[in-house]
Each structure stands twice: as C-alpha cells, then as structure tokens.
Design a protein around this motif. Structure first.
Motif, mmCIF file in Angstrom:
data_model
loop_
_atom_site.group_PDB
_atom_site.id
_atom_site.type_symbol
_atom_site.label_atom_id
_atom_site.label_comp_id
_atom_site.label_asym_id
_atom_site.label_seq_id
_atom_site.Cartn_x
_atom_site.Cartn_y
_atom_site.Cartn_z
ATOM 1 N N ILE A 93 1.104 -2.911 2.314
ATOM 2 C CA ILE A 93 1.949 -1.808 2.760
ATOM 3 C C ILE A 93 1.953 -0.697 1.723
ATOM 4 O O ILE A 93 1.860 0.471 2.049
ATOM 5 N N ILE A 94 2.078 -1.089 0.441
ATOM 6 C CA ILE A 94 2.199 -0.023 -0.553
ATOM 7 C C ILE A 94 0.879 0.692 -0.787
ATOM 8 O O ILE A 94 0.884 1.796 -1.295
ATOM 9 N N TYR A 95 -0.241 0.105 -0.466
ATOM 10 C CA TYR A 95 -1.474 0.862 -0.674
ATOM 11 C C TYR A 95 -1.498 2.061 0.254
ATOM 12 O O TYR A 95 -0.974 3.100 -0.050
ATOM 13 N N ASP A 96 -2.066 1.921 1.412
ATOM 14 C CA ASP A 96 -2.220 3.125 2.231
ATOM 15 C C ASP A 96 -1.838 2.854 3.668
ATOM 16 O O ASP A 96 -2.247 3.548 4.574
ATOM 17 N N PHE A 97 -1.050 1.812 3.874
ATOM 18 C CA PHE A 97 -0.722 1.400 5.229
ATOM 19 C C PHE A 97 -0.081 2.524 6.036
ATOM 20 O O PHE A 97 -0.453 2.784 7.185
ATOM 21 N N PHE A 98 0.866 3.195 5.415
ATOM 22 C CA PHE A 98 1.620 4.208 6.135
ATOM 23 C C PHE A 98 0.710 5.364 6.577
ATOM 24 O O PHE A 98 0.766 5.823 7.721
ATOM 25 N N ASP A 99 -0.147 5.816 5.669
ATOM 26 C CA ASP A 99 -1.082 6.898 6.009
ATOM 27 C C ASP A 99 -1.995 6.477 7.152
ATOM 28 O O ASP A 99 -2.240 7.224 8.086
ATOM 29 N N LYS A 100 -2.497 5.251 7.033
ATOM 30 C CA LYS A 100 -3.405 4.749 8.068
ATOM 31 C C LYS A 100 -2.674 4.626 9.404
ATOM 32 O O LYS A 100 -3.213 4.964 10.456
ATOM 33 N N LEU A 101 -1.449 4.168 9.346
ATOM 34 C CA LEU A 101 -0.656 4.008 10.558
ATOM 35 C C LEU A 101 -0.486 5.359 11.251
ATOM 36 O O LEU A 101 -0.676 5.500 12.461
#
Ligand code: GDP
Ligand code: MG
Length: 598
Positions: free
Chosen positions: A453-461
């Motif tokens: 989650i802390i890597y780039d999950f939000f951006d990818k989402l």
C-alpha cells in the motif's frame, strides 16, 4: 445565558469535497473576515497547505452568527483534513464538538473517507448535518447522492442541505441547521476546571500555545493550572480565541473552544489528549483523552550536515507538539551518520513532516526509504520488531517473518471492479469480500500487505480507475510472508541506508530495477562506481556508473564566466540534499529509489 448560544462543530468529508470552501463561505456570511482579507481556503494557513490545496492541520475559529430568531450565536468551527493520513486530526477535532457537518460532493458521491470520517463523528455521538455540495456542477446528482448517504452511511438524509460552497448556495440554511440541530454544550460552570488539549504549537515568545475545549469550569489569566497527565503546574498568561486571528479574552468557560498560554517552555510537559485542570481546585478525574496513534511507516531522517544533529532533534520535538502522531528515536547509520528513525501514519504524512522540518525549521535532510515494521520470529523462538531493513538479522537466524497487513476498503463504480481486483491481486492481496452499495457502486475488501500500500498502490488505483476509486484502510493482523532483505553495494561497500525488504518472488526484478535506477540518479564521478544488489553474499544484480571523461570537466572549468557562475550555482543547489557516502556522492532521490515500482 451565554452557554446556550454556543455551538461547536466540525466539517468532515472525503478529500476535495469542499470542506475548506464551505468554511470560507461561513466566514464570509458571518462577517468574520472582511471582503478585503478574504482568500480561498482561508483556514489552510500553512504555505504547504495552500500550495498543495489540501488541509493538513485542524483549524479552530470562533464566529458570531445572528440567526433568524434574532439571537447572536457563538460558533466554534473546526475545519479538518480529509486524507487518511490525517484522520488523527479529525478524531481530535471531533472530541471538541457537539455536531458535524458532513459534506458530500454531489458529483462524486459517498467515498471511502466520507464513510471513515462520518463514522468517527457517529462514534463520538455527534449530531450529523448532511450537506450535498457542488450542486452547481452539471454532473451533480443530488438525489442519487441523498440515497447513497442513506444506504451507505445509514443516516437520514431526507433533510440534507443542497449547497454550493463555490456559488454560496445553501450556506444560510446550513447555519440555521447548526443553531437548531447541534446541541449547546452542557458543561458545568461551577465545577472545577476541566479542559481537553486537542492541539498545540510552539511559539518562540509565548512558549507552548494549547488549543483547548473547556468542558467544565472557567479559566482566566493568573489562574494556577495543572496538566493532569504530566503533573506539572503553570500560571495562565493568556487565553483567547482565533477568529481567525488570535483575539485575547478575559476568560474561557465551559463550552468554549480557544487557546491558552502559560509560559510552558518544556515541550515534553504537553501532550494532546491531556486534561487541564485547576491547581487550586483540581478535578477528580481527567477527561477520556485520545487513543494513542501507532505509526504505520518508518524512515530515517538525517541532516545532510552532521553538525546539525542537535538542531534536528530540537526541530522534531517542536514539530511533534503540532503533530501528535509523529514519533522519533535516535538511530545511527554507517552511511549517513547520526539521525532519527521516525514513525509516520503514511507517506503523505512523512512528506509533510520532511517539508515542515525544512521550511519551518530550516533543516536540510536526507530521508531514507519508508518501511513498515516486521515481526521477526528467530530460530531460537524470540520475536524481534524490525523497523529498519538494515537491522534485519541474517537469514540463518530467522524462522519466519510476519508482515503487517491492512484491511483495505475500496469503493468503486462497478465498471472498474475488475481493474481493482487485478491490482489487488498483483499487490499480493487476499480477497475478503465485495458488496454492492447501490445499483452501480461496489465496496471491494481485500487484505493487502501494508508495504504494498505504501509503495504506489494509491497512484495505481487512481490511474487504473480513472480516478473513480477511493481507498480507506486500517491495520489488521500480521501474516507470515516469504520476505528477503536486499542490500545495495556502491563501490563494493554495503550502504546500510539503501537496504530494503521485499517478497522473494520480486527480489530479482526489484534488484535489477533499483540498480538501474541508482545508475540513472547518482551523478558520474571521477572513478567508475560498481552498483550491486545482494541477498546475503549472493549478488543478484549489478551495473556500473562510468567515470566521467576528462574533456567534459575541462570544458566546464574553462567556460565563459557567466556560464561558469551558472554551473556553480547549479552545483550548489544540487549539493543540497546530497550526501557523501564513503567516496561516492549520493543525492536524496537515491534513497527513495526503492519506492517506485514499474
Ligand atoms: P476540501 O479538500 O474538502 O477542503 O475541499 P476544498 O474546499 O479545498 O475544495 C476542493 C475543490 O472543489 C476546490 O477546487 C474548490 O474550488 C472546489 N469546490 C468546492 N466547493 C465547490 C462547489 O460548491 N462547486 C464547485 N463547482 N466546486 C467546488
Ligand atoms: Mg480542505
């Protein structure tokens, strides 16, 4: 009676649904701020908030409103952030209030933090006033959103106010609702003083400035007060309210929200959630306070100049007053020297802390890649908490590594459910359940490693759902994972600050990606620099940074004076956030290289 005319309320919403803009309109309509002084998102007073267009800190202001019944009411409005990293600010704000305005974007509808934040308010027994905002937008669907509020949140939205904070529609109606629906505070004026500290900030002249909600009694300058938890006593020098500029007052009484100073110089004495009482006539028990926050991610913070270590400690202590969720303890790194391992609620929080340290305290920092805390079960049976990859024991000593997982709740239109599930799966997620919120929106729930989650999950989402998905998450239990530590060697030397932990399946690929990325980031120097990634003694990826050619430098040094001055200037700026690690000069980005995945 004055207390009957006090109304304390917060504004809660998902990020960007219009809280700060609504606060602006309320400030205008109550003539709290003159036309001349008015600017957009006025309460976002930090430069950082204005530049990024987000609210980071809670903000309490006093307003006076002449209602339709002819009475003048005293409003204390607390604007709150919407981002998941700052939900601690929200929960503290709510504890100072009797009511909450729930703002929902008429075009976006109910999103993940709408739900998370309104539940915080419902847990605190606050009166909720639903407001459907942005009805001026052509894509607004107020009736659909009204239904969503009822279906998803489960509160009555029949009387939700239809508003446009931008166009100033519905604002008066909201204020009347506050008057009639939010209960007046019911504190006892005669009882011993009890006030809740919900925020604080350090002021060089006045010492610690406490933001307080007075629950019982009265407090005024000259009073002896006691902070119940820290057991320290002070004499009050000043009380007042922000409106939004500080206004000194003769006293604050039960029901009031304002500030208090008492020449508190020892920062360690103050903690949000503590209770202020009278030293002469103390209350029997402190107020409930707040639950402690547990940081989710950790990173090393190091001054680029080692001589600034003490300055950094002092800066962290002062910043912590204004950021109760920040944690830190000293650590040393072979590569970076003396610094601090800091705990944050998420990456945005980490970013904000670093920026505030640099802007408000003039620090120049190197931040290492954020990591989560692993629970390492050693072969001999003991458990070890590892929040710094370089401290991961040798593989031979490890029986099992447990990594933190979160329960991720993703709200998404049903067209994008496939995309969301694919992403979750790729991020090692475990499917839990999925349910329809209404005809076209779905709640997808997964267990996902926090590290992913802390890597780039939000951006990818966001990019995989054209911005339509919203995410909320909470920590759940740790689970065993097949993880390995990867070390990075520069010029044959292991650089502890570059070590990271990853899933064994991804190790080879991450090793290759990161050595390649470091090659692109680290400037050429006058010798060749081998870059290697290793698991234990085994090298899994390698590359080289070639030495720069002599003639290139020759040209730089014999250039015309203008050009040369420019280059020197550029070099100087470049030196900021660079660190000599052994013989190699390493820029800040290098330490973050492990964060990005392709
Ligand atoms: P916050 O994150 O909830 O504080 O949201 P802001 O108040 O910062 O608003 C986010 C964005 O939405 C800004 O660009 C505002 O101008 C815009 N906005 C806020 N209210 C309205 C509204 O009623 N109508 C329209 N069209 N835009 C709005
Ligand atoms: Mg805002």
């Amino acid at each position: 009676q004055r207390q009957q005319r006090i109304r304390n309320f917060s504004i809660v919403a998902h990020i960007d649904h219009g809280k700060s803009t609504l606060a602006d309109r309320i400030l205008e309509l109550t003539d709290t701020v003159s036309k001349r002084e008015m600017k957009d998102q006025l309460l976002d007073s930090m430069d950082l908030e204005r530049e990024r267009g987000i609210t980071i800190k809670l903000n309490a202001v006093e307003l006076h409103y002449r209602a339709d019944d002819g009475q003048i009411y005293i409003f204390h409005l607390i604007d709150t952030p919407g981002h998941v990293d700052f939900s601690y600010e929200v929960s503290r704000s709510l504890a100072a209030c009797e009511g909450a305005i729930l703002v929902v974007d008429a075009a976006q509808g109910v999103e993940a933090q709408t739900v998370a934040n309104v539940y915080l308010a419902i847990d605190d027994d606050l009166e909720i006033i639903p407001v459907i905002n942005k009805i001026d937008l052509p894509s607004a669907q107020p009736e659909v959103v009204r239904q969503q509020i009822e279906d998803v949140i489960g509160i009555d939205a029949a009387g939700a106010v239809l508003a446009s904070a931008k166009k100033g529609i519905g604002i008066k109606e909201i204020l009347e609702r506050i008057v009639h629906q939010v209960p007046a505070p019911d504190g006892d004026l005669e009882a011993p003083l009890k006030a809740l500290i919900f925020d604080s900030i350090y002021d060089d002249y006045r010492g610690v400035v406490l933001s307080i909600r007075v629950v019982d009694g009265v407090v005024k300058p000259g009073d002896r007060i006691r902070l119940m938890n820290s057991q320290t006593e002070y004499e009050v020098t000043e009380v007042g309210v922000n409106s939004p500029k500080p206004l000194q007052r003769d006293y604050l009484m039960a029901g009031d929200v304002g500030y208090l100073t008492a020449s508190i110089k020892d920062i360690k004495d103050t903690r949000v959630g503590d209770t202020v009482t009278s030293a002469v006539n103390p209350a029997a028990n402190p107020l409930k306070g707040y639950r402690e926050m547990n940081p989710m991610v950790f990173a090393g913070l190091y001054p680029t100049d080692n001589a600034k270590y003490n300055d950094l400690r002092e800066a962290l202590e002062k910043l912590k007053l204004n950021d109760a969720a920040l944690e830190f303890e000293p650590e040393t790194s072979q590569a970076l020297g003396f610094g601090f391992r800091c705990g944050f609620l998420g990456l945005l929080h980490m970013d904000v802390v670093q920026e505030r340290l640099e802007r408000e305290f003039n620090m120049n920092l190197i931040t290492t890649a954020p990591t989560v805390t692993y629970d390492v079960e050693l072969a001999e049976g003991a458990h070890l908490k590892v929040a710094n990859p370089s401290e991961m024991p040798d593989a031979a000593r490890i029986k099992q590594i447990n990594e933190p997982f979160v329960k991720a709740t993703i709200m998404v239109p049903n067209d994008y459910v496939g995309a969301v599930m694919e992403l979750c799966q790729r991020k090692r997620g475990k499917f839990i359940t999925m349910n329809y919120l209404d005809d076209y929106r779905v709640n997808v729930i997964y267990q996902i490693p926090l590290a992913e989650i802390i890597y780039d999950f939000f951006d990818k989402l966001k990019s995989n759902t054209r911005g339509y998905a919203s995410l909320d998450y909470e920590l759940s239990a740790s689970q065993p994972s097949d993880l390995v530590k990867i070390d990075i060697l520069l010029n044959g030397e292991k650089i502890d600050a570059l070590s990271f932990i990853t899933h064994r399946q991804n190790a080879q690929q991450r090793g290759r990606e990161i050595t390649a990325r470091l090659k692109a980031i680290i400037p050429r120097q006058n010798f060749e620099i081998p870059i290697q990634a290793a698991i234990g003694a085994k090298i899994i990826a390698r590359t080289n940074i070639k030495a720069y050619r002599k003639d290139v430098t020759a040209r730089i040094h014999t250039g015309d004076p203008d050009r040369r001055a420019k280059l020197l200037e550029k070099q100087k700026r470049g030196k900021k956030r660079m660190k000599a690690v052994g013989k190699v000069i390493v820029p800040q980005e290098a330490f973050m290289a492990v964060l990005k995945t392709d």
